[in-house]
Design a protein around this motif. Structure first.
Motif, PDB file in Angstrom:
ATOM      1  N   ARG A  88       0.834  -1.216   0.000  1.00 44.39           N
ATOM      2  CA  ARG A  88       0.000   0.000   0.000  1.00 44.39           C
ATOM      3  C   ARG A  88       0.863   1.258   0.000  1.00 44.39           C
ATOM      4  N   ASP A  91       2.265   2.280  -3.394  1.00 47.48           N
ATOM      5  CA  ASP A  91       1.355   2.992  -4.291  1.00 47.48           C
ATOM      6  C   ASP A  91       1.107   4.427  -3.838  1.00 47.48           C
ATOM      7  N   ARG A  95       7.499   3.809  -5.134  1.00 49.61           N
ATOM      8  CA  ARG A  95       8.165   2.514  -4.963  1.00 49.61           C
ATOM      9  C   ARG A  95       9.563   2.668  -4.364  1.00 49.61           C
ATOM     10  N   THR A 148       6.655  -5.298  -8.845  1.00 45.51           N
ATOM     11  CA  THR A 148       6.054  -4.146  -9.507  1.00 45.51           C
ATOM     12  C   THR A 148       7.105  -3.330 -10.246  1.00 45.51           C
ATOM     13  N   ARG A 354      -2.192   2.301 -10.309  1.00 41.68           N
ATOM     14  CA  ARG A 354      -2.459   3.099  -9.103  1.00 41.68           C
ATOM     15  C   ARG A 354      -2.605   2.247  -7.849  1.00 41.68           C
ATOM     16  N   PHE A 355      -2.924   0.949  -8.020  1.00 43.25           N
ATOM     17  CA  PHE A 355      -2.895   0.072  -6.842  1.00 43.25           C
ATOM     18  C   PHE A 355      -2.267  -1.283  -7.156  1.00 43.25           C
ATOM     19  N   ARG A 356      -1.323  -1.273  -8.091  1.00 44.16           N
ATOM     20  CA  ARG A 356      -0.641  -2.511  -8.476  1.00 44.16           C
ATOM     21  C   ARG A 356       0.167  -3.095  -7.312  1.00 44.16           C
ATOM     22  N   SER A 357       0.932  -2.256  -6.635  1.00 45.58           N
ATOM     23  CA  SER A 357       1.753  -2.714  -5.518  1.00 45.58           C
ATOM     24  C   SER A 357       0.880  -3.192  -4.355  1.00 45.58           C
ATOM     25  N   THR A 358      -0.209  -2.469  -4.098  1.00 48.11           N
ATOM     26  CA  THR A 358      -1.133  -2.865  -3.024  1.00 48.11           C
ATOM     27  C   THR A 358      -1.718  -4.245  -3.275  1.00 48.11           C
TER      28      THR A 358
END
Length: 433
Positions: A88, A91, A95, A148, A354-358
């Motif tokens: 979270r 994002d 990163r 990511t 926009r929320f790939r890492s989350t």
């Protein structure tokens, strides 16, 4: 418009030196993860020799299974928390910045694992458990960020291979953990030759600490390069049972020889099975596709687990059994040439930026929760309702068959719900309904 031009440029860019540099830098966290996870079995042998005085019938000092399982669960719990939290944060604030924080946590907690100043058994175990939990948080944070970042630096034709190559650093971490353990034990055993009759030399308490602290070095060496990177636009849970029951052991081994044999076995598995599995995925992932490799891996893992579990009581329950160990090694090959690697790749490609890492963090944390359930479940399967330990064969049979069922369910879920991302740009995946 500018961001679309950047993405387009990345998708059409040729493979260059910075791609391979990024693989090493991003993969070093996974290297450290595997190092710290797989150095634990031989380290627990050393701790058992130093802090547990009772001796079993086969002349090995044994740590209660609940202690070993707890050490595994603590690290997995920290990893799950780190995956969600750092995913979270990646994002929300970027990163690169969060990447550095995760690395610092990993380095400091690796040193902390070896710096317990306690002298009593429970104080040492509590201290080790605390720092392994913190280490798990740092490692967990590294997972979604590494995947990511690599996905967002790669072009669509080689993206799967590059992310798989990052993940393959785990294999080298396993091998490094085994080799370091073997070297340290050999050096300490040579230094204690004058006390040949002592099966647990006093220096053994320092040896396991040194092995843990060495794990901080490779991660620390990559800190500078991580900070210079531009901002972007599961089955070893019951390995101790395998070692105790199937690994050939000579009687009256001293502490260093005992840990050396476990590390040697791990090194053989890593070199002959685990690492080849990773690199089969690197080669085939952008030719065959993610979904097919994941289904194939689940299918063959299920077959091997059934081949191990169904006849275990009558055929495999021997000591030692080379055939069992060969089949057991195949589970690592098909896990890594299969779902262990593809589930690291697909979330980094499928979710919107926009929320790939989350979402990658949540996906990974879900897997760690499953690993925790598996670890506790295996311990539960070994006992009846009154706490009495079942015969070894009953617990192993139940656990292996349950693993096969889980793999078959994974294959079905993959077929029904997983979308193929091969050959598609990140924005194409993002724009799909």
């Amino acid at each position: 418009m500018a961001s679309l031009k950047v993405l387009s440029a990345l998708d059409t860019a040729k493979t260059q030196l910075y791609h391979f540099k990024a693989i090493i830098v991003a993969g070093m966290g996974l290297f450290t993860d595997a190092y710290d996870l797989f150095c634990i079995p031989p380290i627990m042998r050393l701790i058992g020799r130093v802090y547990y005085e009772h001796e079993s019938e086969d002349h090995k000092y044994v740590i209660p299974p609940i202690i070993t399982s707890t050490m595994v669960v603590i690290a997995l719990l920290g990893t799950a928390i780190g995956q969600v939290a750092f995913g979270r944060l990646g994002d929300r604030i970027g990163r690169r910045r969060v990447y550095g924080v995760a690395l610092i946590i990993m380095v400091l907690s690796s040193f902390g694992c070896g710096f317990s100043v306690c002298s009593t058994r429970w104080c040492v175990l509590l201290s080790l458990g605390l720092f392994r939990f913190i280490l798990g948080i740092g490692i967990g944070g590294d997972y979604p960020l590494s995947a990511t970042i690599m996905s967002e630096f790669s072009n669509y034709t080689t993206r799967g291979a590059f992310i798989a190559a990052v993940f393959s650093m785990q294999g080298f971490g396993i091998l490094a953990a085994s080799m370091v353990t073997m070297v340290v034990c050999a050096i300490f055993e040579h230094a204690s030759d004058g006390v040949a009759e002592d099966l647990t030399p006093k220096d053994a308490d320092f040896a396991w600490r040194l092995i843990l602290m060495i794990g901080a070095i490779p991660a620390g060496l990559t800190f500078y390069w991580r900070m210079m990177m531009p901002e972007t636009a599961s089955s070893n849970l019951f390995q101790s049972k395998i070692y105790n029951h199937h690994l050939p052991m000579k009687e009256q081994l001293n502490a260093y020889q005992d840990a050396f044999q476990v590390a040697k076995f791990q090194a053989i598995i890593a070199a002959c099975s685990t690492i080849p599995g990773y690199w089969f995925t690197v080669y085939f992932i952008d030719k065959v596709g993610r979904v097919k490799i994941q289904m194939m891996g689940f299918f063959f893992m299920a077959l091997v687990y059934l081949a191990l579990g169904i006849p275990y009581y009558k055929y495999w329950d021997k000591k030692p059994n080379t055939g069992f160990l060969v089949l057991y090694a195949l589970t690592f090959f098909f896990a890594n040439f299969g779902p262990n690697t593809t589930t690291f790749i697909v979330p980094a490609e499928l979710f919107p930026a926009r929320f790939r890492s989350t979402c990658h963090g949540i996906s990974g944390a879900t897997g760690k929760v499953g690993a925790i359930i598996g670890s506790v479940g295996f311990l539960w399967a070994s006992h009846d309702g009154e706490g009495k330990v079942y015969p070894e064969a009953i617990g192993m049979t139940f656990s292996l068959i349950m693993l096969a069922i889980v793999c078959l369910l994974g294959m079905v879920v993959t077929f029904l719900f997983t979308r193929e991302t091969m050959g598609r740009s990140l924005e194409e995946n993002e724009n799909d309904d």
